[in-house]
Design a protein around this motif. Sequence first.
Motif, short mmCIF file in Angstrom:
data_model
loop_
_atom_site.label_atom_id
_atom_site.label_comp_id
_atom_site.label_asym_id
_atom_site.label_seq_id
_atom_site.Cartn_x
_atom_site.Cartn_y
_atom_site.Cartn_z
N GLU A 1 0.83 -1.20 0.00
CA GLU A 1 0.00 0.00 0.00
C GLU A 1 0.87 1.26 0.00
OE1 GLU A 1 -3.01 2.71 -0.01
OE2 GLU A 1 -3.03 0.56 -0.51
N GLN A 2 1.96 1.24 0.77
CA GLN A 2 2.86 2.39 0.79
C GLN A 2 3.55 2.59 -0.55
OE1 GLN A 2 3.34 4.68 3.43
NE2 GLN A 2 1.45 3.62 4.06
N LEU A 3 3.86 1.50 -1.23
CA LEU A 3 4.47 1.61 -2.56
C LEU A 3 3.49 2.24 -3.55
CD1 LEU A 3 6.37 -1.79 -2.85
CD2 LEU A 3 7.39 0.48 -2.66
N ASP B 1 2.64 9.70 -5.42
CA ASP B 1 3.36 10.94 -5.11
C ASP B 1 4.44 11.25 -6.14
OD1 ASP B 1 1.71 11.12 -2.99
OD2 ASP B 1 3.26 11.04 -1.43
N VAL B 2 5.02 10.22 -6.76
CA VAL B 2 5.96 10.45 -7.86
C VAL B 2 5.23 11.10 -9.03
CG1 VAL B 2 7.38 9.32 -9.61
CG2 VAL B 2 7.61 8.66 -7.22
N ARG B 3 4.06 10.56 -9.37
CA ARG B 3 3.28 11.17 -10.46
C ARG B 3 2.89 12.60 -10.12
NH1 ARG B 3 0.98 5.93 -10.31
NH2 ARG B 3 1.51 4.71 -12.18
N LEU B 4 2.54 12.83 -8.86
CA LEU B 4 2.16 14.17 -8.45
C LEU B 4 3.34 15.14 -8.58
CD1 LEU B 4 0.11 16.11 -7.21
CD2 LEU B 4 0.84 15.32 -4.95
N ALA C 1 -0.11 11.23 -1.02
CA ALA C 1 -0.66 10.01 -0.43
C ALA C 1 0.17 9.52 0.76
CB ALA C 1 -0.75 8.90 -1.49
N LEU C 2 1.47 9.77 0.75
CA LEU C 2 2.32 9.32 1.86
C LEU C 2 2.10 10.23 3.07
CD1 LEU C 2 5.65 8.49 0.02
CD2 LEU C 2 4.19 6.88 1.22
N THR C 3 1.86 9.61 4.20
CA THR C 3 1.64 10.40 5.42
C THR C 3 2.68 10.00 6.46
OG1 THR C 3 -0.02 8.75 6.09
CG2 THR C 3 -0.81 10.73 4.95
N ALA C 4 2.24 9.41 7.56
CA ALA C 4 3.17 9.04 8.62
C ALA C 4 4.00 7.83 8.21
CB ALA C 4 2.41 8.73 9.91
N MET D 1 11.61 -2.20 4.04
CA MET D 1 11.26 -1.10 4.92
C MET D 1 12.30 0.02 4.86
SD MET D 1 8.37 -1.27 6.39
CE MET D 1 8.70 -0.04 7.65
N GLU D 2 13.58 -0.35 4.84
CA GLU D 2 14.61 0.68 4.80
C GLU D 2 14.57 1.46 3.49
OE1 GLU D 2 17.85 3.14 5.63
OE2 GLU D 2 16.42 2.02 6.88
N ASP D 3 14.40 0.75 2.37
CA ASP D 3 14.30 1.44 1.09
C ASP D 3 13.04 2.30 1.04
OD1 ASP D 3 16.66 0.52 -0.01
OD2 ASP D 3 15.74 -1.30 -0.79
N LEU D 4 11.95 1.80 1.59
CA LEU D 4 10.72 2.57 1.62
C LEU D 4 10.88 3.83 2.47
CD1 LEU D 4 7.78 2.67 0.70
CD2 LEU D 4 7.16 1.32 2.72
N ARG D 5 11.61 3.72 3.57
CA ARG D 5 11.87 4.89 4.40
C ARG D 5 12.63 5.96 3.61
NH1 ARG D 5 15.84 7.22 6.95
NH2 ARG D 5 17.35 5.65 6.26
N ARG D 6 13.61 5.54 2.83
CA ARG D 6 14.38 6.49 2.04
C ARG D 6 13.53 7.12 0.95
NH1 ARG D 6 19.98 2.94 1.38
NH2 ARG D 6 20.59 3.04 3.59
#
Length: 344
Positions: free
Chosen positions: A277-279, A285-288, A308-311, A330-335
């Motif tokens: 879901e985060q991806l 957000d990339v498109r935005l 779309a990305l929040t907390a 998770m680490e890549d997603l955090r970055r």
Amino acid sequence: MRIPAAIRASRRSPLLQVVKSAAATIAAWLLAGWVVPGQLPVFAAIAALLVVQPSVNQSLSKALERSIGVIVGVIIAVSLGLLLGSPSWIVLLAIVVAMLIAWAFRATPGTGNQVAISAMLVLALGSTPDYALARIAETLIGVVIGIVVNALIVPPVLTGPARRDLGLLGAELAASLDRLAAALPEPQRPQRLQELMLEVRLLRPMKDAAEASIAAGEESLTLNPRRSAHREELREMRALLERLSPIVTQTIGMTRAYFDHYDDSIGLEPAVTAIAEQLRRAGHDVRLAVQIADVAPEPDTLTSAIPALTAPLVIPPAASGHWILIGSLMEDLRRIRGELVDEE
């Protein structure tokens, strides 16, 4: 029979560039013929033709190269002519001497070739000092006309290719995030895993193409009278590319980690659904970001203006067999989140 790639470009030069080159050549021929009568103004025409380049900055560089090459070549030819007379072999000697002098001063290949060609032409057509000075004057006339024509007649601004390539990169990056999000919760066939890797690897050449196009756009603004109207646009494109580049690296790394550590039970992990879901949100957000920067390849396809990305995502510990993959994702997603929400 196909025309070899060595003599055929992948795309045509703009017709305006051809018109400008023709106009500069004709103007240089007419003006040099009037200022320096007596000989066909070949040097002026060649100089003008070579100086009209895709950007004003490149025109200036080519003008310096051409002018210095002609002056040095003429000096070599006149000196050898005065010292050795006019035997036929002196032309070959002049070529060798010109190439050695250019090598000794570490001249560029274009300048070195110009020195040799100018020395050869002067000796072949007339090696007197008056003739040599006339050819230098011709060359300078052609150089000046080439620069003026390229600077005043719609000087090129290469923002279009930069906008296009950056938009394509953003669209493909968002699509890669969506593909990975769709793949994570579901069992995948080996063929589909290979396809994921092949598709995500396209991001690197696309990023390189966007980098090259933006660099070409920035170079086209150097010494360009139209630069003030486009400088901010290219600055924003450069800033967006700097935001997207780390996301490209993280997306490729996430896909590679999924490929390397895949098994059919990964989708059963509760954390995987949340990561997917985060991806999807990251892809949004990339498109935005691309849409806000006005480089979206399909402007009619609007993206919600709300990020779309929040907390940051918080998940429970993964099963022992999958903790390496979950931790890596998770680490890549955090970055990725840090780049998209401007976090340090």
